[in-house]
Motif scaffolding. Structure first.
Motif, short mmCIF file in Angstrom:
data_model
loop_
_atom_site.label_atom_id
_atom_site.label_comp_id
_atom_site.label_asym_id
_atom_site.label_seq_id
_atom_site.Cartn_x
_atom_site.Cartn_y
_atom_site.Cartn_z
N GLU A 98 0.85 -1.19 0.00
CA GLU A 98 0.00 0.00 0.00
C GLU A 98 0.89 1.23 0.00
O GLU A 98 2.05 1.17 0.38
N LYS A 99 0.33 2.35 -0.50
CA LYS A 99 1.16 3.53 -0.73
C LYS A 99 0.63 4.76 0.01
O LYS A 99 0.72 5.87 -0.48
N SER A 100 0.05 4.52 1.20
CA SER A 100 -0.47 5.65 1.95
C SER A 100 0.67 6.41 2.64
O SER A 100 1.41 5.82 3.44
N LYS A 129 -10.88 8.71 -2.60
CA LYS A 129 -10.39 10.02 -3.05
C LYS A 129 -9.27 9.84 -4.09
O LYS A 129 -9.12 10.66 -5.00
N HIS A 130 -8.47 8.79 -3.94
CA HIS A 130 -7.40 8.55 -4.93
C HIS A 130 -8.00 8.34 -6.31
O HIS A 130 -7.54 8.90 -7.30
N THR A 131 -9.07 7.53 -6.35
CA THR A 131 -9.74 7.27 -7.64
C THR A 131 -10.20 8.58 -8.27
O THR A 131 -9.95 8.85 -9.45
N ILE A 133 -9.22 11.71 -7.77
CA ILE A 133 -8.17 12.67 -8.18
C ILE A 133 -7.31 12.10 -9.31
O ILE A 133 -6.92 12.81 -10.24
N LYS A 134 -7.06 10.79 -9.26
CA LYS A 134 -6.25 10.19 -10.34
C LYS A 134 -7.01 10.34 -11.65
O LYS A 134 -6.43 10.73 -12.67
N ASN A 135 -8.30 10.06 -11.62
CA ASN A 135 -9.09 10.20 -12.85
C ASN A 135 -9.15 11.65 -13.32
O ASN A 135 -9.11 11.92 -14.52
N PHE A 423 11.44 1.73 -15.31
CA PHE A 423 10.55 1.96 -14.18
C PHE A 423 10.45 3.40 -13.68
O PHE A 423 9.94 3.64 -12.58
N TRP A 424 10.93 4.39 -14.43
CA TRP A 424 11.00 5.77 -13.88
C TRP A 424 9.63 6.27 -13.37
O TRP A 424 9.58 7.10 -12.47
N SER A 425 8.51 5.75 -13.94
CA SER A 425 7.18 6.30 -13.63
C SER A 425 6.49 5.56 -12.50
O SER A 425 5.29 5.69 -12.32
N SER A 436 -6.40 2.29 -10.27
CA SER A 436 -6.06 1.13 -9.43
C SER A 436 -4.57 0.98 -9.19
O SER A 436 -4.15 0.01 -8.55
N ASN A 437 -3.74 1.87 -9.74
CA ASN A 437 -2.31 1.78 -9.44
C ASN A 437 -1.76 3.16 -9.11
O ASN A 437 -2.51 4.15 -9.11
N LYS A 438 -0.46 3.22 -8.83
CA LYS A 438 0.16 4.49 -8.44
C LYS A 438 1.19 4.91 -9.49
O LYS A 438 2.15 5.62 -9.19
N GLN A 439 0.96 4.48 -10.72
CA GLN A 439 1.90 4.87 -11.78
C GLN A 439 1.66 6.33 -12.17
O GLN A 439 0.51 6.81 -12.16
N CYS A 440 2.74 7.03 -12.52
CA CYS A 440 2.65 8.44 -12.91
C CYS A 440 1.57 8.61 -13.98
O CYS A 440 1.59 7.93 -15.01
N ALA A 441 0.66 9.56 -13.71
CA ALA A 441 -0.44 9.80 -14.65
C ALA A 441 0.10 10.19 -16.03
O ALA A 441 -0.54 9.94 -17.04
N ALA A 442 1.28 10.81 -16.04
CA ALA A 442 1.83 11.34 -17.30
C ALA A 442 2.89 10.42 -17.89
O ALA A 442 3.77 10.89 -18.61
N LYS A 443 2.79 9.12 -17.61
CA LYS A 443 3.81 8.18 -18.09
C LYS A 443 4.13 8.37 -19.57
O LYS A 443 5.29 8.45 -19.96
#
Ligand code: HEM
Length: 478
Positions: A98-100, A129-131, A133-135, A423-425, A436-443
């Motif tokens: 988890e990434k909290s 909230k993650h869902t 804001i990520k979206n 793996f930079w992102s 559903s993941n924590k990958q950089c939105a701007a990959k």
């Protein structure tokens, strides 16, 4: 072993021997402080990790990472380092980690820097909230893609105009201030739909307000090269109070509220965020993610073009760019750079050797078995994993001649396969950032934008020379 036989799956093959994780956390207080001094002072982050790999004969081991004692009470410095491609990839598996609040480790900068709220990068995927804001961030990128390239070309014209004028007055043009103005303008226009020139103070010093806000939050965790022991005493021992940067942050907030109305509205109507959540998250995306990420990445990217000694590399890139789109910058587009295999490989190789966000963290969601290339290890729920990418991206089991900058590394079939291990992102380059993941939105946007910048340079110039953070000469396209 060749890279194609390295499985990325995080499940632990039964065949791997289970090994006790080597290394220890040392005595209370003394262990963490001794590791901290090694990390920042005696060894530096790179040697800190590589010397421990040698000592433990393992890419997975226990160690402490800063910040710690005396004033960071309540911050747990104990981590399990994961320093090969296979063990590092567990950081992306949201079933087992988890990434909290672990963006920069167990230490989290105070929420006063972000309007008294935890912004997206600190939220775990289990939080609704993650869902939202990520979206929202993915939507911003999708919508701004229409104006992205023309805005980029406009701002690049301004930036290179400044460089050329600096060069006409002296024999070098310093990169950073000009790059930061470019980044601030470009990302305000594209991500916020806000024009900095509407506010003279923001146009002039918005970028330095962001610099101060970033520096003060991150100071306890990064090396800045101040003479030791001064850096340990004054930079890494305590957090500086928010009031030092409050004035600038509030001006930026006013700028977002006034000039980014349309994006803020959408955040509220389509993503059910409050105005406060939208404003502070937008500023974080603009300032921390986009401006912060590119402030580190762009000077490295340009530096990798090098000087006259890199004539061959520049020649190859120029040839590809001119063959595909000639010298007219109106031909620049996302589609056109997707056709430039070598330019993209140059960008990927730059990200491999100098990942702009070097350290990644996650906390075990449950007990699980973590595997490296040769062993399996028991991880207990709550333990913190710490990956240091500059070493992971030099994993000799995956990358041939790992220390070398190989322009063609990510070309052809074999190169495409290697993108699974870039793996930079905070995820593989072949992955997709989602709620559903924590990958950089701007990959994708990051690598395409970098490719566009390289292509622009070789449309406009026959050759360029970069050396120690400056542009030293340009030869215009003949
Ligand atoms: C060179 C530039 C950039 C780099 C190196 C970079 C790198 C990263 C990394 C490593 C993470 C994951 C952090 C972690 O959880 O450990 C991340 C997350 C994120 N990035 Fe980027 N980034 C860049 C540019 C951008 C841009 C232009 C945007 C604009 C939308 C962006 C939006 C985000 C967001 C919203 C997250 C949080 C994802 C989540 O919480 O699920 N980034 N970035």
């Amino acid at each position: 072993m060749t890279m194609s036989s390295v499985p990325l799956s995080t499940s632990s093959p039964a065949s791997l021997p289970v090994r006790t994780i080597p290394g220890s956390y040392g005595w209370p207080l003394l262990g963490p402080i001794s590791d901290r001094l090694d990390y920042f002072w005696f060894q530096g982050p790179n040697n800190f990790f590589s010397k421990r790999i040698e000592k433990h004969k393992s890419t997975v081991f226990r160690t402490n990472v800063p910040p710690c004692f005396p004033f960071f009470i309540g911050v747990n410095p104990n981590v399990v380092a994961v320093l090969d491609v296979k063990s590092f990839s567990h950081l992306f598996d949201m079933e087992i980690v988890e990434k909290s609040n672990v963006l920069v480790g167990d230490f989290m900068p105070s929420v006063v820097y972000t309007g008294d709220m935890r912004v997206c990068a600190y939220l775990d995927t289990s939080e609704p909230k993650h869902t939202q804001i990520k979206n929202f961030s993915l939507d911003i990128l999708k919508r701004s893609s229409k104006t992205w390239v023309p805005t980029l070309v406009n701002e690049l014209n301004t930036m290179f105009g400044t460089f050329e004028s600096d060069l006409s007055k002296s024999n070098s043009a310093s990169l950073l201030p000009t790059i930061q103005k470019f980044l601030f303008n470009f990302f305000s226009l594209t991500l916020l739909g806000a024009d900095p020139s509407a506010s003279p103070e923001i146009a002039d010093s918005g970028y330095s307000m962001l610099d101060a806000w970033l520096a003060i939050q991150l100071a306890p965790t990064v090396s800045i090269g101040v003479l030791q022991p001064l850096e340990e005493i004054f930079i890494h021992s305590f957090s500086y109070p928010f009031f030092l940067v409050k004035g600038g942050y509030e001006k930026l907030i006013q700028f977002v509220k006034k000039e980014a109305k349309e994006v803020l509205n959408r955040a509220q109507t389509e993503f059910q965020l409050t105005e406060q959540e939208a404003v502070h998250n937008l500023l974080f995306i603009l300032g921390f993610n986009a401006f912060g990420g590119f402030t580190i990445f762009l000077p490295t990217l340009l530096g990798n073009l090098g000087d006259e000694k890199n004539a061959e590399l520049q020649e190859k890139l120029r040839k590809e760019v001119r063959e595909k789109i000639g010298v007219n910058t109106e031909n620049l587009s996302f589609e056109s750079v997707k056709e430039m295999e070598l330019v993209q490989s140059f960008v990927y190789e730059s990200l491999r050797l100098s990942p702009p966000v070097p350290s990644q963290y996650a906390r075990a969601r449950k007990d699980f078995k973590l595997s490296s290339h040769d062993s399996a290890y028991e991880i207990k729920k709550g333990e913190i994993l710490c990956g240091y990418q500059p070493l992971v991206m030099r994993d000799p089991k995956v990358f041939d001649e790992p220390e070398k900058f190989v322009l063609e590394r990510f070309t052809k079939e074999k190169g495409k396969e290697l993108l699974n291990y870039l793996f930079w992102s905070n995820g593989p380059q072949t992955g997709r950032p989602t709620e559903s993941n924590k990958q950089c939105a701007a990959k994708d946007v990051v690598t395409l934008t970098a490719s566009l910048i390289v292509a622009y340079i070789f449309q406009k110039y026959d050759s360029v020379s970069f050396s120690s953070g400056s542009l030293t000469s340009v030869k215009k396209a003949s």
